[in-house]
Design a protein around this motif. Structure first.
Motif, mmCIF file in Angstrom:
data_model
loop_
_atom_site.group_PDB
_atom_site.id
_atom_site.type_symbol
_atom_site.label_atom_id
_atom_site.label_comp_id
_atom_site.label_asym_id
_atom_site.label_seq_id
_atom_site.Cartn_x
_atom_site.Cartn_y
_atom_site.Cartn_z
ATOM 1 N N CYS A 88 -18.932 76.761 41.165
ATOM 2 C CA CYS A 88 -18.351 77.339 42.381
ATOM 3 C C CYS A 88 -16.825 77.249 42.347
ATOM 4 N N GLU A 89 -16.210 78.299 42.857
ATOM 5 C CA GLU A 89 -14.763 78.307 43.044
ATOM 6 C C GLU A 89 -14.443 78.178 44.541
ATOM 7 N N TYR A 90 -15.330 78.740 45.357
ATOM 8 C CA TYR A 90 -15.139 78.753 46.810
ATOM 9 C C TYR A 90 -16.294 78.033 47.502
ATOM 10 N N VAL A 91 -16.051 77.684 48.765
ATOM 11 C CA VAL A 91 -17.151 77.234 49.620
ATOM 12 C C VAL A 91 -16.845 77.661 51.056
ATOM 13 N N ILE A 92 -17.870 78.193 51.718
ATOM 14 C CA ILE A 92 -17.727 78.578 53.130
ATOM 15 C C ILE A 92 -17.880 77.313 53.982
ATOM 16 N N VAL A 93 -16.971 77.098 54.910
ATOM 17 C CA VAL A 93 -17.139 75.966 55.838
ATOM 18 C C VAL A 93 -16.991 76.458 57.279
ATOM 19 N N GLN A 119 -11.342 68.351 45.573
ATOM 20 C CA GLN A 119 -12.031 68.528 44.278
ATOM 21 C C GLN A 119 -11.732 69.888 43.655
ATOM 22 N N GLY A 120 -10.742 70.593 44.196
ATOM 23 C CA GLY A 120 -10.344 71.863 43.581
ATOM 24 C C GLY A 120 -11.186 73.053 43.987
ATOM 25 N N LEU A 121 -11.956 72.904 45.071
ATOM 26 C CA LEU A 121 -12.720 74.050 45.600
ATOM 27 C C LEU A 121 -11.897 74.700 46.704
ATOM 28 N N LYS A 122 -11.967 76.028 46.804
ATOM 29 C CA LYS A 122 -11.206 76.735 47.843
ATOM 30 C C LYS A 122 -12.103 76.975 49.061
ATOM 31 N N PRO A 123 -11.743 76.442 50.208
ATOM 32 C CA PRO A 123 -12.587 76.660 51.382
ATOM 33 C C PRO A 123 -12.320 78.000 52.059
#
Ligand code: PEP
Length: 251
Positions: A88-93, A119-123
């Motif tokens: 994963c590069e992104y995560v929806i929050v 952790q380097g994920l783009k929200p």
């Protein structure tokens, strides 16, 4: 100057086999798309298979949610590191369905965004007002609270790695889209809230997506608005041709 981002939130849909079929079709349809970032957010169970399917393509991977702890006795939860591990590069929050049905709070949304960024994920931080809030003239106040809380304590570089999604709750899954003018009004408000919390420079660079019944036939009108930098798409992302048409509208 802001690359539009079109993200498909599949929600609770698609087996691994269905996810691979959909992504295989999609990646062919959007192979020539440039100047637009394309993201799909399958359910957790299909992340690994979709990650393998999109390898080397211009489609990237998002999760639909994350927990803020890294490990431990948190049955059923998934950490930022586990999402990174699966590609994963992104995560929806803070999606409104999580706020509505699972008790997600503004504070929790902020904790998730911070843990993801660490952790380097783009929200993709979702905000949006309910119909009764809009009708009571409270849209500005609700958005101001959600944005301020959602991005609280984020550094400049954290903000530049984040996306804000404006999703009026009354437009999600209802077929009732905000008009381009309504979307623009709130996107411009959100940009000014980011400027207030950070700087004009960051506000000018952060991407703000619109979400809520985006379809191939209304995408272009929304995406031409100056502060609308993409779309978060639910229902229409489950059909490769429809999602590809929305990507094309942003091209
Ligand atoms: C969403 O789930 O974020 C969404 C916008 O759904 P839909 O496009 O179906 O309204």
């Amino acid at each position: 100057m802001r690359t539009p981002i079109i993200a498909g939130n599949w929600k609770l849909n698609n087996t691994v086999g269905e996810a691979v079929t959909l992504t295989t079709e999609l990646k062919q349809l959007v192979a020539d798309a440039s100047g637009v970032e394309i993201v799909v957010a399958p359910p957790f169970t299909a992340l690994a298979a979709v990650s393998a399917t999109i390898a080397g393509s211009n489609v990237c991977l998002s999760a639909q949610d994350v927990y803020w702890e890294e490990r431990g006795a948190f049955t059923g939860e998934v950490s930022p590191t586990l999402l990174k591990d699966v590609g994963c590069e992104y995560v929806i929050v803070g999606h409104s369905e999580r706020r509505q049905y699972f008790g997600e709070t503004n504070e929790g949304v902020n904790r998730k965004a911070k843990a993801a960024l660490a952790q380097g994920l783009k929200p993709i931080i979702c905000v949006g007002e309910l119909l009764e809030e809009r009708e009571a003239g409270r849209t500005e106040a609700v958005i101001a609270t959600q944005v301020a809380a959602g991005i609280a304590d984020l550094s400049t570089s954290d903000l530049l790695s984040s996306v804000i999604a404006y999703e009026p709750v009354w437009a999600i899954g209802t077929g009732r889209t905000a008009t381009p003018a309504q979307a623009q009004e709130v996107h411009s408000l959100i940009r000014s809230l980011v400027a207030l919390a950070s700087s004009d420079d960051v506000a000018g660079q952060i991407r703000i997506q619109y979400g809520g019944s985006v379809k191939p036939d209304n995408a272009a009108a929304l995406l031409t608005k100056p502060d609308v930098d993409g779309a978060l798409v639910g229902g229409a992302s489950l059909d490769a041709a429809s999602f590809a048409a929305i990507v094309k509208a942003a091209n």
